[in-house]
Design an enzyme around this catalytic site. Structure first.
Site, PDB file in Angstrom:
ATOM      1  N   ASN A 258       0.783  -1.237   0.000  1.00  0.00           N
ATOM      2  CA  ASN A 258       0.000   0.000   0.000  1.00  0.00           C
ATOM      3  C   ASN A 258       0.812   1.284   0.000  1.00  0.00           C
ATOM      4  O   ASN A 258       0.318   2.325  -0.401  1.00  0.00           O
ATOM      5  CB  ASN A 258      -0.936   0.027   1.215  1.00  0.00           C
ATOM      6  CG  ASN A 258      -1.968  -1.066   1.150  1.00  0.00           C
ATOM      7  OD1 ASN A 258      -2.382  -1.459   0.073  1.00  0.00           O
ATOM      8  ND2 ASN A 258      -2.360  -1.590   2.299  1.00  0.00           N
ATOM      9  N   TYR A 259       2.042   1.235   0.495  1.00  0.00           N
ATOM     10  CA  TYR A 259       2.785   2.484   0.688  1.00  0.00           C
ATOM     11  C   TYR A 259       4.028   2.617  -0.181  1.00  0.00           C
ATOM     12  O   TYR A 259       4.326   3.702  -0.668  1.00  0.00           O
ATOM     13  CB  TYR A 259       3.177   2.634   2.167  1.00  0.00           C
ATOM     14  CG  TYR A 259       1.999   2.747   3.083  1.00  0.00           C
ATOM     15  CD1 TYR A 259       1.278   3.926   3.163  1.00  0.00           C
ATOM     16  CD2 TYR A 259       1.585   1.668   3.864  1.00  0.00           C
ATOM     17  CE1 TYR A 259       0.185   4.040   3.990  1.00  0.00           C
ATOM     18  CE2 TYR A 259       0.488   1.756   4.699  1.00  0.00           C
ATOM     19  CZ  TYR A 259      -0.214   2.949   4.758  1.00  0.00           C
ATOM     20  OH  TYR A 259      -1.299   3.052   5.569  1.00  0.00           O
TER      21      TYR A 259
END
EC number: 5.6.2.1
Length: 896
Positions: free
Chosen positions: A853-854
């Site tokens: 996600n990051y």
């Protein structure tokens, strides 16, 4: 300066008062010198202390005291309606669901008690930065302090590098823009001389703006159709060639600079709708739940709800949860009343009033028997059933999106069940009702055939929303959220969504220096709205807080930075802040951090009397106003882009200096170490998983098992040639110190039982195969003969324990073969030991979520290619499909 609203920027204006608003305090519009002597109407660059890392391991106890409010002479506080509803609950227990799959910000950060000096704790955090601790620090605390200083120095270095990068990128773009303005004649002359324009800045340009040379020619100067045909004829282009070309274009959409521009997402869209779950099949007449020991009869509607609970009795963390039980029983009794009540075997009505008297075991046993029966089906039957299922689902698995076949993600409508929720959700246990066609809206092309709803039903609505990427939608009954049928993760549309997200984060690196410089100045602004804005951006950038209300009104009861309440922030002098609130998806967010002294002072000001519990801290700031402010720096910039940028830029910086060597396992560990450092530097941490200790124990046992196997091989070498003991030394053949005789006997018993189970399973599988092929089953005698090997193994271990000698085993065993086996075994032990070390180091960090996600997936691909590590070591098959665009779009020299 006038305090009139007319002179206040939009973000600082008061909202019109309502009846409810009068009960909430509003911050002063201006901050006076007496409140904060450092106040500046035109802020100058101020000294800026670096924030500390997370020191969250511990909840504030009842002894925590808020700093006294600062006296301030400012305009009288006015009132406005609070955006939140009720005070945030703080009684959430530790979530028992898997942490690996949750976004980092959802991870609860709690422990049993607050720690002031935890140097002796086995669970001490990676960093312990309690500056106010008066007690003398132990050597462990000193090490943590030293580690903390190194990390803070690294963070400072990375932020300084980010500032330099931003300035350099803007200079390069400015130079490139100047060259474009140069006379055309110069450009022609340069081309005639064969001088190619410098592309040194290309690495810092988002991929959406890049066009490979060959593709750029096609995009800018499309050839006439006649010319294309003329060129195609001599090549004798086949249909296979054309199909291959289409496939190439399909998965290389990221090289097309025009793809995804504008709001129209599709021109033509065709699909076959959704699959509904099968209708409820009533239980057999002899299977009934009991109430106070008496079997009861229920109407099908109520019986179905009883079966929801009964079928999941093995999920103890749900069915034994008091909230789950209360919510389920409330809904269950309502279904009983609506469907005509419950009756005993004689037909007399039974009042269901006590959950404790309900016995769902007969239902559980029935469904468990069905599960076991399905599990025991012959392989051929399982294969036939799967083929039937696949054939039935095939028409729904793909859609035609602008003439191209795209895979659909979730085409199955969710079946009715009991809602579980994440964390300790207050609605866990409530009944998720069956979704009917009348609740579903279909999105499809105007000229496409609308899917036929089930017989006797109709769709709620049919839309032709070309700006939407959904195929169908409905509203669920628990939280009122909308559920969407979307394309699969590996489809073009989903890939473009991820791609744009990371490209936006790349774009932010051009502006991050100006943003940080401005919010540092804004921390001392005289205007309250400006100071709140600067403080909020600081918290979002430095501590990865969500802005708040990012998902809209359906998550109004959750909290983010802009919607923090008085009770969500506890201040501990000199500059420690404790955040404690329900974040996204009702997951508790707890973190204890050290902040810039000015930020600490600002938060005290934002909390000063007459504010109380329920009042907002950032009461002159909204999420939309904050994002509007950020968009002034860069189009489309919102608060959530900072999380992606900080993680990706930090990883990219670490990757530049990395020199990973050794085995594949060692390189994977290097990547995980960098990933973990990113999570720490960006304050993405989690509580240690409840099952971590048992997992580590199992892994330790596996390593010990390999060491025991290693010892046996060495003893076999002695059996073949006793003289080798003198050659290699006695120490080489000694038993590993981690193994003792008691453990060895337990391990031997485990190995014997393991072999017995393997033989039995093989026997059952062989019999299934024989039956499927029309042959007779083998008799029990055959199994007994096979199990003789187990008895022999057991006898061998007993003999070895008695004689302390191991006989060489295996056909044609030689010293060379044993040494090769030892070599392979040593590699396995080393790999597994690295795995264990990695797992222990990562117990407070969810690397999976950080990686997905990051961190820009292209950085993982760069590591994979740069150090020759198979991408399968980082991305599962599903993730490789999801990030197909990243794997195929970059090489080892790509930069974030």
């Amino acid at each position: 300066m006038s305090s009139s609203d007319d002179d206040v920027p939009l973000v600082g204006k008061r909202k019109p008062n309502g009846n409810l608003a009068a009960t909430h305090a509003l911050s002063d519009e201006l901050i006076s010198k007496s409140t904060d002597p450092s106040v500046s109407a035109s802020p100058r660059a101020n000294g800026y202390a670096k924030p500390g890392l997370s020191i969250h391991h511990g909840l504030p106890d009842s002894g925590d005291v808020e700093m006294p409010d600062i006296d301030a002479n400012g305009s009288g506080p006015s009132k406005r309606k609070s955006r939140g509803s009720d005070a945030v609950r703080k009684s959430y227990a530790e979530p028992e669901s898997s942490e690996e799959e949750k976004p980092l910000s959802k991870r609860r950060r709690t422990s049993a008690q607050r720690r002031v000096d935890e140097s002796d704790s086995d669970d001490a955090p990676i960093m312990s930065r309690s500056k106010g601790a008066a007690a003398a620090k132990t050597s462990m605390a000193s090490m943590a302090d030293e580690s903390d200083k190194k990390l803070m120095a690294e963070k400072t270095k990375i932020e300084e590098q980010a500032r330099k990068d931003a300035i350099a990128i803007r200079k390069q773009e400015s130079a490139a823009a100047s060259k474009k303005k140069a006379p055309a004649a110069k450009g022609k002359k340069a081309q005639e001389n064969g001088i190619k324009k410098s592309e040194s800045s290309d690495e810092d340009v988002p991929l959406s703006r890049k066009v490979p040379a060959k593709k750029a020619t096609k995009a800018t100067k499309p050839e006439p159709a006649d010319t294309k045909k003329a060129k195609a004829r001599p090549k004798k282009e086949t249909s296979e060639d054309r199909e291959a070309e289409e496939q190439e274009e399909e998965y290389r959409w990221w090289e097309d600079p025009t793809k995804g521009d504008g709001t129209i997402k599709w021109t033509t869209l065709e699909h076959n709708g959704v699959i509904f779950p099968p209708p409820y099949e009533p239980l057999p007449k002899h299977v009934k739940m009991k109430y106070d020991g008496v079997p009861i009869t229920l109407a099908p509607e109520a019986e179905e709800v009883a079966s929801f609970f009964g079928s999941m009795l093995n999920s103890t963390h749900n069915v034994e949860n008091p909230t789950f039980q209360k919510n389920f029983f409330g809904d269950f009794t309502q279904y009983i009343k609506k469907s005509g009540g419950a009756k005993d075997p004689k037909g007399n009505p039974v009042a269901i009033k006590s959950f404790e008297k309900c016995d769902f075991k007969p239902i559980f046993e029935y469904y468990e028997a069905q599960r076991q029966e399905k599990k025991n089906l012959p392989a051929a039957e399982k294969k036939r059933l799967k083929a039937e299922k696949d054939e039935m689902e095939a028409p729904y698995m793909y859609c035609m999106w602008d003439g191209r076949k795209q895979k659909v993600g979730n085409f199955r409508v969710e079946p009715p069940a009991l809602f579980r929720g994440r964390g300790e959700h207050p609605k866990t246990g409530k009944v998720k009702t069956r979704v009917m066609p009348e609740q579903i809206t279909i999105n499809i092309g105007k000229d496409a055939k609308v899917p036929t709803p089930p017989a006797g039903h109709k769709w709620k609505e049919v839309k032709h929303d070309q700006e939407g990427t959904w195929l169908a939608m409905w509203q669920e009954n628990i939280n009122g959220n909308y559920k969407y049928v979307m394309l699969a993760a590996n489809s073009d549309i989903k890939g473009q969504s991820d791609y744009k997200k990371f490209e936006k984060a790349r774009e932010l690196k051009k502006h991050i220096d100006r943003i940080r410089k401005d919010y540092k100045k804004g921390l001392k602004q005289e205007l309250m709205s400006e100071r709140q804005k600067a403080t909020a951006v600081y918290l979002i950038d430095q501590f990865a807080l969500r802005a708040g209300n990012e998902k809209g009104e359906d998550e109004a009861e959750t909290v983010g930075c802009c919607s923090l309440k008085y009770e969500n922030v506890t201040l501990k002098p000199p500059n420690t802040v404790i955040f404690d609130f329900l974040g996204k998806d009702s997951i508790r967010f707890y973190d204890e951090v050290e902040v810039d002294p000015q930020v600490f002072k600002n938060l005290k000001i934002f909390k000063k009397a007459p504010k109380k519990e329920g009042d907002e801290i950032f009461d002159r700031l909204t999420t939309s106003a904050l994002n509007k402010h950020l968009s002034n720096y860069m189009p489309g910039l919102t608060a959530k882009v900072f999380r992606t940028y900080n993680a990706s830029y930090t990883m990219a910086t670490l990757l530049k200096d990395m020199k990973s060597t050794g085995t594949i396992a060692e390189k994977v560990k290097d990547y995980n170490d960098a990933n973990r450092k990113v999570a720490i530097l960006c304050n993405h941490k989690r509580t240690v998983n409840a099952g971590h200790a048992s997992q580590m124990e199992k892994l330790g046992d596996r390593i010990k098992g390999l060491r025991y196997q290693e010892w046996r091989l060495k003893q076999m070498m002695l059996d073949l040639d006793p003289k080798i003991k003198k050659k290699k030394g006695a120490a080489y053949f000694e038993l590993d110190e981690t193994l003792d005789q008691e453990w060895i006997k337990d391990h031997q018993a485990f190995l014997v039982e393991e072999q017995r189970q393997k033989i039995q399973k093989k026997f059952e599988k062989d019999n299934e195969k024989r039956v499927a092929e029309g042959e007779k089953e083998m008799k029990a005698k055959e199994l007994e003969e096979r199990l003789e090997a187990v008895k022999e193994l057991e006898a061998k271990y007993k003999r070895e324990n008695k004689t302390k000698k191991v006989e060489a085993e295996g056909k044609g065993v030689t010293m060379e073969k044993l040494e090769n086996q030892l070599l392979k075994l040593g590699q396995r032990i080393e790999n597994m030991s690295l795995q264990a070390e990695d797992k222990e180091n990562n117990k407070e960090v969810a690397l999976g979520t950080s990686k997905i996600n990051y961190i820009d997936p292209r950085l993982t691909v760069v590591f994979s290619k740069k150090f020759n590590v198979p991408i399968e070591k980082f991305f599962s098959k599903t993730l490789r499909e999801k990030f197909d665009w990243a794997i195929k779009s970059v090489d080892e020299n790509w930069e974030f």
